[in-house]
Scaffold this active site. Sequence first.
Site, PDB file in Angstrom:
ATOM      1  N   GLU A 136      -2.316  -6.880   7.706  1.00 57.50           N
ATOM      2  CA  GLU A 136      -1.167  -6.752   8.207  1.00 57.50           C
ATOM      3  C   GLU A 136      -1.099  -7.220   9.539  1.00 57.50           C
ATOM      4  OE1 GLU A 136       1.809  -6.524   8.153  1.00 57.50           O
ATOM      5  OE2 GLU A 136       2.401  -4.280   7.700  1.00 57.50           O
ATOM      6  N   HIS A 153       0.867  -1.135   0.103  1.00 57.97           N
ATOM      7  CA  HIS A 153       0.225   0.050   0.155  1.00 57.97           C
ATOM      8  C   HIS A 153       0.853   1.164   0.136  1.00 57.97           C
ATOM      9  CE1 HIS A 153       1.012   0.958   4.042  1.00 57.97           C
ATOM     10  NE2 HIS A 153       0.729  -0.325   4.516  1.00 57.97           N
TER      11      HIS A 153
END
EC number: 5.4.-.-
Length: 335
Positions: free
Chosen positions: A211, A108
């Site tokens: 994550e 990202h």
Amino acid sequence: MAGRILLGLTLLATSLPLLAMGDAAVVPCISYSTVPGYFLQDDPAVDPKTFDYAKEGFGLIDQAYDTDETLDAELKKLPWRRFEHKVRSLNKHAASNVRFAVLFLGRHGQGFHNVAEAYYGTKAWDDYWSKLDGDGTITWSDAHLTEEGISQAKVARDTWAGQMKNSIPLPEVYYTSPLDRCLATAKFTFSKLELPPSKPFIPTVKELLRETLGVHTCDRRSSRNYIESTYPTYKIEPGFTQKDMLWDPEVRESDSDRDARLKKLLDDIFSHDKSTFMSLTAHGGAIRSILNVIGHREFGLQTGAVIPVLIRIETSTDAPEDPEEDLTIKIQGLN
């Protein structure tokens, strides 16, 4: 609360298929390995800290393959077409339980949590600030992209657009983490590309692609309703809960547990998806675990960066599990 993480992972794990054999079940065992020598990032001499994936066209090594002779003369001039032909040839001649796939792993773009950690320092961030939703100036709970993060995603978009002119094989499927910074990165990277109707950008949101779990509020996802309303064209995988059932405010996931989770993710994907070229939009830690699972050298990505990997997937089966035999053993153990 830790039990919620275990329960959630257990429920997700049960979605993996079992092959029936009479009254017993055969559990598929999938192993992964990197096939090196196709991308610059495979080379231990390449420094991840200075490597520029955009300038290097994702890092594909321009080289001859033993399959080039079966390509048309014009197609031989295009490195990506030669590479795609090589990969499809590998699959054509592979054993029935072996396949090859190319993963485009994209991190990202910069999120507000990245800015906060850089401002406060990693120790203060880990010890205190990461446990809060924000500092009164910025908010980093399920961190969104900064303007810089959006720009980084657009660099990835422009890199894809440039390589499309060079006949890069487009992803046949897109997967993304459910955290907003990944959902947005995928949108800014792919939604404006001129993709063929046969390969549309319709990403699937995968819970396990997120994550490191726990403690840090930036890694706590938003509700399913939020994702559906903010990204209405995205598909959400079956079993995706309304609330985040994996995030624990007291327990931070270990690296080894994260590796195991990302292994489950890959097992789930390759048990259900026959695609050869795939895009996964994820996080620094998640990508680190994927690279570890597939036996790739460690290669840290800057925010917004992309690394492609060619992997070999081999499926085998463990010995049949006989529920009655297992029950007998347990009963005997009580005597």
